[in-house]
Design a protein around this motif. Structure first.
Motif, PDB file in Angstrom:
ATOM      1  N   LYS A  81      -1.786 -18.041   5.600  1.00 51.57           N
ATOM      2  CA  LYS A  81      -3.229 -17.993   5.339  1.00 51.57           C
ATOM      3  C   LYS A  81      -3.469 -18.194   3.842  1.00 51.57           C
ATOM      4  O   LYS A  81      -2.823 -17.545   3.006  1.00 51.57           O
ATOM      5  N   ILE A  82      -4.391 -19.104   3.519  1.00 53.21           N
ATOM      6  CA  ILE A  82      -4.720 -19.402   2.121  1.00 53.21           C
ATOM      7  C   ILE A  82      -6.217 -19.168   1.935  1.00 53.21           C
ATOM      8  O   ILE A  82      -7.045 -19.833   2.590  1.00 53.21           O
ATOM      9  N   PRO A  83      -6.618 -18.250   1.046  1.00 56.10           N
ATOM     10  CA  PRO A  83      -8.051 -17.975   0.855  1.00 56.10           C
ATOM     11  C   PRO A  83      -8.736 -19.099   0.051  1.00 56.10           C
ATOM     12  O   PRO A  83      -8.170 -19.610  -0.909  1.00 56.10           O
ATOM     13  N   ILE A  84      -9.938 -19.485   0.511  1.00 51.85           N
ATOM     14  CA  ILE A  84     -10.733 -20.521  -0.167  1.00 51.85           C
ATOM     15  C   ILE A  84     -12.176 -20.027  -0.265  1.00 51.85           C
ATOM     16  O   ILE A  84     -12.615 -19.208   0.550  1.00 51.85           O
ATOM     17  N   LYS A  85     -12.921 -20.569  -1.258  1.00 54.46           N
ATOM     18  CA  LYS A  85     -14.326 -20.146  -1.355  1.00 54.46           C
ATOM     19  C   LYS A  85     -15.191 -21.270  -1.931  1.00 54.46           C
ATOM     20  O   LYS A  85     -14.694 -22.193  -2.575  1.00 54.46           O
ATOM     21  N   ASP A  86     -16.481 -21.196  -1.613  1.00 56.09           N
ATOM     22  CA  ASP A  86     -17.476 -22.018  -2.304  1.00 56.09           C
ATOM     23  C   ASP A  86     -18.566 -21.060  -2.773  1.00 56.09           C
ATOM     24  O   ASP A  86     -18.384 -19.833  -2.744  1.00 56.09           O
ATOM     25  N   VAL A  94      -5.623 -21.761   7.745  1.00 55.60           N
ATOM     26  CA  VAL A  94      -4.552 -21.122   8.507  1.00 55.60           C
ATOM     27  C   VAL A  94      -3.613 -22.196   9.051  1.00 55.60           C
ATOM     28  O   VAL A  94      -4.051 -23.142   9.727  1.00 55.60           O
ATOM     29  N   TYR A  95      -2.326 -22.058   8.741  1.00 54.12           N
ATOM     30  CA  TYR A  95      -1.307 -23.013   9.210  1.00 54.12           C
ATOM     31  C   TYR A  95      -0.249 -22.277  10.035  1.00 54.12           C
ATOM     32  O   TYR A  95       0.205 -21.197   9.647  1.00 54.12           O
ATOM     33  N   PHE A  96       0.136 -22.852  11.145  1.00 56.40           N
ATOM     34  CA  PHE A  96       1.144 -22.251  12.021  1.00 56.40           C
ATOM     35  C   PHE A  96       2.496 -22.942  11.822  1.00 56.40           C
ATOM     36  O   PHE A  96       2.580 -24.187  11.860  1.00 56.40           O
ATOM     37  N   ILE A 124     -13.886 -16.243   8.803  1.00 53.49           N
ATOM     38  CA  ILE A 124     -13.967 -17.695   9.039  1.00 53.49           C
ATOM     39  C   ILE A 124     -12.609 -18.322   8.710  1.00 53.49           C
ATOM     40  O   ILE A 124     -12.125 -18.232   7.578  1.00 53.49           O
ATOM     41  N   GLN A 125     -11.993 -18.934   9.724  1.00 52.29           N
ATOM     42  CA  GLN A 125     -10.702 -19.602   9.528  1.00 52.29           C
ATOM     43  C   GLN A 125     -10.847 -21.086   9.844  1.00 52.29           C
ATOM     44  O   GLN A 125     -11.546 -21.467  10.783  1.00 52.29           O
ATOM     45  N   ILE A 126     -10.160 -21.914   9.039  1.00 54.08           N
ATOM     46  CA  ILE A 126     -10.089 -23.356   9.317  1.00 54.08           C
ATOM     47  C   ILE A 126      -8.652 -23.617   9.744  1.00 54.08           C
ATOM     48  O   ILE A 126      -7.723 -23.461   8.944  1.00 54.08           O
ATOM     49  N   GLN A 127      -8.473 -23.988  11.006  1.00 53.43           N
ATOM     50  CA  GLN A 127      -7.127 -24.051  11.561  1.00 53.43           C
ATOM     51  C   GLN A 127      -6.429 -25.378  11.283  1.00 53.43           C
ATOM     52  O   GLN A 127      -6.980 -26.459  11.567  1.00 53.43           O
TER      53      GLN A 127
END
Length: 685
Positions: A81-86, A94-96, A124-127
């Motif tokens: 999991k890598i946190p991102i923001k705007d 999120v990478y598996f 909120i996750q972007i898979q």
């Protein structure tokens, strides 16, 4: 290097990748430019994190706001999991099972991200998103083309190859339209069109590019077909048949009158036959519109003028039916008609072949057996192909080659919208019988699901009790493991068991010997069989007036045009007729198709809808007609552009019939290339 060099010499391709490209039809550098995307994904519109909706695909413009964390919930599984923001909120990429992604991002990196949203416990996750950094927006931040590919090629590989090819080779593309013509028709240049069809900057540039390329493809095809038609007329002197043809005498003997549509079409055929041009005419008419009578009138005209006629049908059943009809209607005219089919004995075949060669037979009816070597006519004047969509271009051409310059008539009961017919049969003049003879019974059509099957069979039983006969049609001969369909043999056993000892049940399918098929069909005609369980072998032309009910199993597996053809087997006698479609699919399109069948019996409306719902590829396999596969144009969705291209083609040829004016030379070169590569077999030489 030029556009026609092998694709393997392109930068980054080489022999191995060239082999992969060959599998999708890309052999030359030119093919790369004209290998169009099947779809696009708009990754240019930026969504704010607060506006993300669950399950939607989004593009975000964000900053990496913290270090990545890799969790290992069980052996062999990792979640990074890598946190991102705007400026509106926080989310996580999120990478598996991709722990190496840890080393890809640094805190503070500004990136574009594209992926599907998953909102879990308010987070909120972007898979597994794709991303791009810095100025590179080829993967995210633009409209991305999606190409039809083999499993050995990736979309990213294809994008790189096409980008590089466009950069180096679009300047070599030949602009076939003059600036004046482009201005008049509002067309952008070819190099602009190619660049923007692959990598459109917005919807407007895409539309302009597509319009230019679709128009060009239709125009070249149409010009090719028009030129073939005019060449046929110019280069061949046809037979000038006698004006006296005994047609009035024939029509007076008929127990019915022709419809005005039949009269009109016969008049068009008469004019063709009495002129010195070679007739190449398509007669298109709905099921039961009376095409056979028109064919018999044309054959009578040919015989009266001292010539032989040949008529080819796709099945022995249909050929035999035509043979019987011709003999019945022409028995008082001293005309000798024979039947040539595969099931005849060698001795019978030899006798017929000798008589045809010596001119003792006036009309020869048959199947594919007619186009074999050894079938020679003394004086062939007229070649007729019935249900032509069952034959390829080559087979139709072979039939007409049995004579020097016979007139050619092709007939179809598959109604095709006229504009589409001009594409599929641009080498033919088209006549349409758009009126059914009086007395044809309306066929009531009902679509039901499988739960109604026992009620349907009870209804069939009631019709049999009243002395009628029934067809039950199935899509397969044997049970299929991959498709949940009731096979013809299975349904036959079920029906036979259901009506045991009360009614006679027959089975008919394409895998049977021709003699067995004919035997079953004759028994059905003679009322020895009450219920005929069949595959689509009965689709074409079989006429049993006492049969008034048809049940079609798994009707969702058939095209509308095919269902309409099948339905046309009933309603041919004096009895109220029914067609019941048992539809197994819950699919919305399948239900819509069944509704169309319930609402209308107009074949032209049905064919338009079939084309719209299933697309031209399934509606008509154009390859067997010698028509090249269209690269970007779609016969249905681009119908308006097709009409414009047809008008423009006619305008160009009116001014320059051979395309030899300097301004048309490049167009001519393209047309010649198309004819040589795709259309040379279409011309009935």
């Amino acid at each position: 290097m030029n556009l026609y060099d092998s694709v393997q010499y392109l930068k980054g391709v080489g022999p191995k990748r060239a082999e992969k490209l060959k599998k999708i039809g890309i052999k030359k550098i030119y093919d790369v430019l004209f290998y169009f995307p099947r779809d696009y994904e708009d990754r240019s519109s930026i969504t704010k994190i607060r506006d993300c909706k669950n399950k939607e695909k989004v593009t975000l413009y964000v900053k990496v706001s913290g270090s990545s964390v890799t969790l290992r919930p069980k052996k062999g599984v990792s979640i990074t999991k890598i946190p991102i923001k705007d400026d509106t909120g926080l989310a996580y990429m999120v990478y598996f099972n991709q722990p190496y992604i840890n080393n890809t991002f640094k805190v503070g990196d500004v990136i574009r991200v594209n992926g599907r949203v998953n909102i879990s416990y308010g987070q909120i996750q972007i898979q597994s998103p794709i991303y791009s950094k810095g100025k590179d927006n080829s993967r995210v931040g633009s409209i991305v083309p999606i190409y039809p590919l083999t499993n050995k090629l990736t979309n990213n590989e294809m994008i790189k190859i096409i980008k590089s090819t466009i950069k180096t080779y679009t300047s070599q593309l030949d602009e076939i339209f003059s600036l004046k013509m482009r201005d008049e028709l509002n067309l952008i240049s070819i190099d602009e069109a190619i660049k923007n069809i692959h990598f459109p900057t917005d919807r407007e540039t895409y539309k302009k590019s597509k319009y230019r390329l679709v128009f060009e493809e239709f125009l070249i095809l149409q010009l090719g077909l028009f030129l073939i038609k005019s060449k046929l007329r110019e280069n061949k002197v046809g037979i000038e048949f006698h004006k006296y043809d005994r047609s009035e005498e024939f029509l007076n003997k008929l127990p019915f009158n022709l419809t005005s549509a039949q009269y009109r079409v016969f008049k068009e055929i008469k004019q063709d036959m009495e002129s010195t041009k070679v007739m190449n005419r398509l007669v298109q008419g709905d099921v039961g519109s009376g095409k056979t009578i028109i064919a018999i009138l044309a054959m009578l005209k040919s015989t009266v003028s001292g010539y032989q006629s040949v008529m080819m049908a796709p099945t022995e059943i249909l050929a035999t039916q035509h043979y019987d009809e011709i003999n019945k209607l022409l028995k008082d005219f001293g005309i000798r008609c024979e039947l040539l089919v595969g099931s005849l004995s060698a001795k019978e075949k030899l006798r017929i072949l000798e008589d045809v060669k010596n001119g003792n037979i006036d009309i020869l009816v048959g199947t594919h057996a007619l186009i074999q070597d050894g079938v020679d006519f003394k004086r062939l004047g007229l070649a007729i192909t019935d249900e032509q969509h069952r034959f390829g271009v080559r087979q139709r051409a072979k039939l007409s080659e049995k004579g020097k310059t016979p007139d050619v008539l092709v007939m179809t009961a598959t109604p095709i919208p006229r504009t589409l017919a001009m594409i599929l049969y641009g080498d033919l003049d088209i006549s349409i019988i758009d009126e059914l003879p009086p007395g044809r019974k309306k066929i009531d059509t009902y679509a039901v699901n499988n739960t109604m099957k026992s009620r349907v069979f009870d209804f069939v039983k009631k019709q049999i009790v009243q002395g009628r006969q029934a067809y039950i049609v199935c899509p397969l001969v044997e049970e299929s493991e991959t498709l949940d369909l009731q096979s013809a043999t299975e349904v036959y056993q079920e029906i036979d068991e259901l009506y045991k000892d009360k009614y006679s049940v027959g089975l008919l399918h394409g895998k049977m010997k021709p003699s067995d098929k004919e035997d079953i069909m004759n028994k059905f005609k003679e009322k020895e069989i009450d219920i005929l369980v069949s595959t689509t072998v009965i689709e074409v032309g079989v006429n049993v007036p006492n049969s008034n009910i048809m049940v079609i199993m798994n009707s969702e597996r058939f095209g509308l045009a095919q269902l309409h053809q099948l339905r046309g087997r009933v309603g041919r006698g004096e009895y109220k007729s029914y067609c019941i479609l048992i539809n197994e699919s819950k699919n919305k399109v399948a239900r819509e198709r069944m509704r169309i069948m319930e609402k209308t019996t107009d074949g032209f409306i049905i064919s338009e809808k079939d084309l719209e719902l299933r697309g031209p590829g399934e509606f008509f396999g154009t390859k067997q007609h010698g028509i090249p596969e269209l690269k970007i144009a779609n016969i249905f969705t681009d119908m308006e552009i097709l009409k414009i291209a047809q008008k423009e083609a006619q305008k160009i040829l009116l001014e320059d019939a051979t395309l030899n004016l300097p301004k048309n030379i490049k167009i001519r070169n393209r047309v010649d290339k198309l004819i040589n590569e795709n259309l040379k077999e279409i011309s009935f030489n």
